[in-house]
Design a protein around this motif. Structure first.
Motif, PDB file in Angstrom:
ATOM      1  N   UNK A 123       0.651-107.026  44.014  1.00  0.00           N
ATOM      2  CA  UNK A 123       0.159-105.737  43.521  1.00  0.00           C
ATOM      3  C   UNK A 123      -1.271-105.912  43.064  1.00  0.00           C
ATOM      4  N   UNK A 124      -2.014-104.807  43.030  1.00  0.00           N
ATOM      5  CA  UNK A 124      -3.446-104.946  42.793  1.00  0.00           C
ATOM      6  C   UNK A 124      -4.032-103.743  42.059  1.00  0.00           C
ATOM      7  N   UNK A 125      -5.240-103.961  41.555  1.00  0.00           N
ATOM      8  CA  UNK A 125      -6.019-102.868  40.982  1.00  0.00           C
ATOM      9  C   UNK A 125      -6.498-101.886  42.044  1.00  0.00           C
ATOM     10  N   UNK A 126      -6.328-102.236  43.315  1.00  0.00           N
ATOM     11  CA  UNK A 126      -6.716-101.301  44.376  1.00  0.00           C
ATOM     12  C   UNK A 126      -5.652-100.231  44.620  1.00  0.00           C
ATOM     13  N   UNK A 127      -4.632-100.167  43.724  1.00  0.00           N
ATOM     14  CA  UNK A 127      -3.594 -99.124  43.704  1.00  0.00           C
ATOM     15  C   UNK A 127      -2.510 -99.339  44.752  1.00  0.00           C
ATOM     16  N   UNK A 128      -2.495-100.498  45.406  1.00  0.00           N
ATOM     17  CA  UNK A 128      -1.500-100.755  46.444  1.00  0.00           C
ATOM     18  C   UNK A 128      -0.666-101.988  46.120  1.00  0.00           C
ATOM     19  N   UNK A 129       0.435-102.099  46.840  1.00  0.00           N
ATOM     20  CA  UNK A 129       1.218-103.330  46.906  1.00  0.00           C
ATOM     21  C   UNK A 129       1.280-103.744  48.367  1.00  0.00           C
ATOM     22  N   UNK A 130       1.246-105.052  48.624  1.00  0.00           N
ATOM     23  CA  UNK A 130       1.290-105.569  49.984  1.00  0.00           C
ATOM     24  C   UNK A 130       2.432-106.567  50.117  1.00  0.00           C
ATOM     25  N   UNK A 131       2.943-106.678  51.334  1.00  0.00           N
ATOM     26  CA  UNK A 131       3.987-107.649  51.663  1.00  0.00           C
ATOM     27  C   UNK A 131       3.433-108.632  52.674  1.00  0.00           C
ATOM     28  N   UNK A 132       3.692-109.925  52.432  1.00  0.00           N
ATOM     29  CA  UNK A 132       3.225-110.995  53.297  1.00  0.00           C
ATOM     30  C   UNK A 132       4.418-111.846  53.732  1.00  0.00           C
ATOM     31  N   UNK A 133       4.265-112.528  54.866  1.00  0.00           N
ATOM     32  CA  UNK A 133       5.301-113.449  55.333  1.00  0.00           C
ATOM     33  C   UNK A 133       4.633-114.765  55.715  1.00  0.00           C
ATOM     34  N   UNK A 155       1.569 -97.690  49.657  1.00  0.00           N
ATOM     35  CA  UNK A 155       0.475 -96.892  49.084  1.00  0.00           C
ATOM     36  C   UNK A 155       1.041 -95.601  48.491  1.00  0.00           C
ATOM     37  N   UNK A 156       0.529 -95.213  47.333  1.00  0.00           N
ATOM     38  CA  UNK A 156       0.996 -93.964  46.729  1.00  0.00           C
ATOM     39  C   UNK A 156       0.656 -93.851  45.259  1.00  0.00           C
ATOM     40  N   UNK A 157       0.372 -94.957  44.611  1.00  0.00           N
ATOM     41  CA  UNK A 157      -0.013 -94.899  43.207  1.00  0.00           C
ATOM     42  C   UNK A 157      -1.471 -94.453  43.078  1.00  0.00           C
ATOM     43  N   UNK A 208      14.748-103.249  48.893  1.00  0.00           N
ATOM     44  CA  UNK A 208      13.918-102.291  48.163  1.00  0.00           C
ATOM     45  C   UNK A 208      12.859-103.026  47.335  1.00  0.00           C
ATOM     46  N   UNK A 209      11.762-102.330  47.098  1.00  0.00           N
ATOM     47  CA  UNK A 209      10.697-102.824  46.232  1.00  0.00           C
ATOM     48  C   UNK A 209      10.434-101.778  45.159  1.00  0.00           C
ATOM     49  N   UNK A 210      10.341-102.234  43.921  1.00  0.00           N
ATOM     50  CA  UNK A 210      10.008-101.351  42.802  1.00  0.00           C
ATOM     51  C   UNK A 210       8.584-101.649  42.360  1.00  0.00           C
ATOM     52  N   UNK A 211       7.803-100.595  42.151  1.00  0.00           N
ATOM     53  CA  UNK A 211       6.449-100.751  41.626  1.00  0.00           C
ATOM     54  C   UNK A 211       6.261 -99.815  40.434  1.00  0.00           C
ATOM     55  N   UNK A 212       5.423-100.246  39.501  1.00  0.00           N
ATOM     56  CA  UNK A 212       5.078 -99.425  38.342  1.00  0.00           C
ATOM     57  C   UNK A 212       3.581 -99.477  38.118  1.00  0.00           C
ATOM     58  N   UNK A 213       3.025 -98.384  37.603  1.00  0.00           N
ATOM     59  CA  UNK A 213       1.574 -98.259  37.545  1.00  0.00           C
ATOM     60  C   UNK A 213       1.103 -97.657  36.229  1.00  0.00           C
ATOM     61  N   UNK A 214      -0.194 -97.782  35.982  1.00  0.00           N
ATOM     62  CA  UNK A 214      -0.815 -97.118  34.848  1.00  0.00           C
ATOM     63  C   UNK A 214      -0.925 -95.607  35.062  1.00  0.00           C
ATOM     64  N   UNK A 215      -0.536 -95.126  36.245  1.00  0.00           N
ATOM     65  CA  UNK A 215      -0.518 -93.677  36.467  1.00  0.00           C
ATOM     66  C   UNK A 215       0.751 -93.032  35.915  1.00  0.00           C
ATOM     67  N   UNK A 216       1.515 -93.794  35.107  1.00  0.00           N
ATOM     68  CA  UNK A 216       2.743 -93.331  34.434  1.00  0.00           C
ATOM     69  C   UNK A 216       3.945 -93.213  35.369  1.00  0.00           C
ATOM     70  N   UNK A 217       3.846 -93.741  36.575  1.00  0.00           N
ATOM     71  CA  UNK A 217       4.936 -93.551  37.535  1.00  0.00           C
ATOM     72  C   UNK A 217       5.608 -94.867  37.907  1.00  0.00           C
ATOM     73  N   UNK A 218       6.898 -94.732  38.242  1.00  0.00           N
ATOM     74  CA  UNK A 218       7.696 -95.803  38.825  1.00  0.00           C
ATOM     75  C   UNK A 218       8.102 -95.352  40.219  1.00  0.00           C
ATOM     76  N   UNK A 253      10.489-100.074  56.138  1.00  0.00           N
ATOM     77  CA  UNK A 253       9.660 -98.984  56.657  1.00  0.00           C
ATOM     78  C   UNK A 253       8.390 -98.744  55.847  1.00  0.00           C
ATOM     79  N   UNK A 254       8.370 -99.200  54.586  1.00  0.00           N
ATOM     80  CA  UNK A 254       7.237 -98.909  53.720  1.00  0.00           C
ATOM     81  C   UNK A 254       7.282 -97.519  53.116  1.00  0.00           C
ATOM     82  N   UNK A 255       8.375 -96.790  53.347  1.00  0.00           N
ATOM     83  CA  UNK A 255       8.500 -95.417  52.855  1.00  0.00           C
ATOM     84  C   UNK A 255       8.813 -95.399  51.359  1.00  0.00           C
ATOM     85  N   UNK A 256       8.193 -94.464  50.639  1.00  0.00           N
ATOM     86  CA  UNK A 256       8.510 -94.258  49.228  1.00  0.00           C
ATOM     87  C   UNK A 256       9.773 -93.415  49.134  1.00  0.00           C
TER      88      UNK A 256
END
Length: 342
Positions: A96-106, A118-120, A135-145, A152-155
């Motif tokens: 996760x990053x300050x660029x507002x995204x999370x990435x998956x690597x293999x 992407x969505x935060x 599933x992946x859970x992300x939380x942000x300073x934008x007050x959202x989970x 699929x990468x779908x929210x």
């Protein structure tokens, strides 16, 4: 800032240092190739030999901490990496990053991300993978989970709560619950099936910076910010009785940035560890809250993240001096010493 101060030695010199350590009056701390070129923000364990870290250099690094060898670097974020997570038993790495995204690597599929989430609207500070790896859970300073489908990468779900500036998230092992800490000083427990808050713990006096859940899913650790010894504690909670505080671990003089459960040993009490902006790591008796050992890493600056390599090894991320490999002595009175920096 973030640059290592010691000169790097060749591998042959490192082996020689190991052989001579027994006769030296004080054991020498080995200096390996640095994992990052700037401050390290987070570290977690991938296997018994490998750790994953993220830093202000916008890089995600996989490092063999036993051999002192960089294995893989991932470059895909446009701002600093805030959190990293892994799926046990796989080659998957999440960041996760300050660029507002999370990435998956293999690790088995090159250096490009294989999925993007992407969505935060602000920095992503929380990152956790479900126990089944779907599933992946992300939380942000934008007050959202947010809850994402990894394939699929779908929210799948999004829930925003006023003032819920997320600082960290943990998925409860073998369960459907997610625990998150927040800058509003509150700990919330979410149900991943309904994406609703099922429990809210009593607000602490200070911002909750980090959380960790025990392997059996019964207990939760959270840590507090603070200054001059005010706040700065870690707290043990009973998840079977939500909001039930068991003990507090007090002794750090500045913000306690991270707290983790340590793997059980054959001897001695159950242990937890904490790291702080006061440049110290403390080992605590989980049940009595007695501080069993304190290790000061002078000059390292804030110690921002911890990860257990195994029952006798602890990895620590620092602001000034990179990553630290710490050896935890076993027994009724554990000791802690620094082995290497990288």
């Amino acid at each position: 800032m973030g640059k290592l101060q010691s000169k790097f030695r060749r591998r042959s010199d490192l082996y020689r240092a190991r052989e001579e350590a027994g006769s030296a009056p004080a054991q020498q701390v080995l200096q390996y190739e640095p994992a990052h070129s700037d401050a390290v923000n987070c570290v977690t364990s991938l296997t018994s030999d490998l750790c994953v870290s993220g830093g202000c250099d916008q890089t995600v690094v996989v490092y063999d901490w036993r051999a002192g060898r960089l294995c893989q670097s991932f470059h895909g974020h446009s701002r600093e990496v805030t959190k990293v997570s892994c799926f046990p038993g796989s080659t998957w790495v999440f960041s996760a990053s300050r660029d507002k995204t999370a990435l998956m690597w293999d690790l088995s599929r090159g250096q490009q991300p294989i999925q993007e989430f992407c969505g935060h609207e602000l920095v992503v500070n929380g990152l956790a993978v479900s126990p089944d790896g779907s599933k992946l859970c992300t939380g942000s300073r934008d007050n959202s989970m947010c809850l994402w489908d990894i394939e699929s990468g779908e929210c799948l779900q999004r829930n925003t709560i006023s003032r819920n500036l997320v600082t960290h998230v943990c998925w409860v092992p073998r369960g459907t619950s997610i625990v998150q800490t927040s800058e509003d000083k509150t700990i919330r427990v979410w149900d991943s099936r309904t994406w609703q808050v099922t429990n809210t713990f009593p607000a602490k006096q200070y911002i909750q910076t980090h959380c960790d859940v025990s392997a059996n899913g019964n207990h939760l650790l959270s840590s507090s910010n603070g200054f001059s010894g005010q706040g700065c504690e870690a707290t043990l909670w009973d998840l079977r009785q939500p909001g039930c505080k068991v003990v507090e671990y007090r002794g750090h003089l500045q913000t306690t940035a991270c707290c983790v459960f340590l793997p059980p040993s054959l001897r001695g009490p159950a242990l937890v560890a904490s790291s702080s902006y006061d440049s110290s790591v403390k080992i605590w008796d989980q049940n009595t809250a007695v501080c069993l050992f304190t290790l000061s890493l002078d000059g390292s600056g804030p110690l921002v993240s911890l990860a257990a390599g195994n029952c006798s090894s602890l990895l620590c991320a620092s602001f000034n001096t990179g990553l630290h490999h710490l050896h935890l002595g076993q027994g009724a009175t554990p000791d802690l010493r620094e082995v290497a920096r990288f």
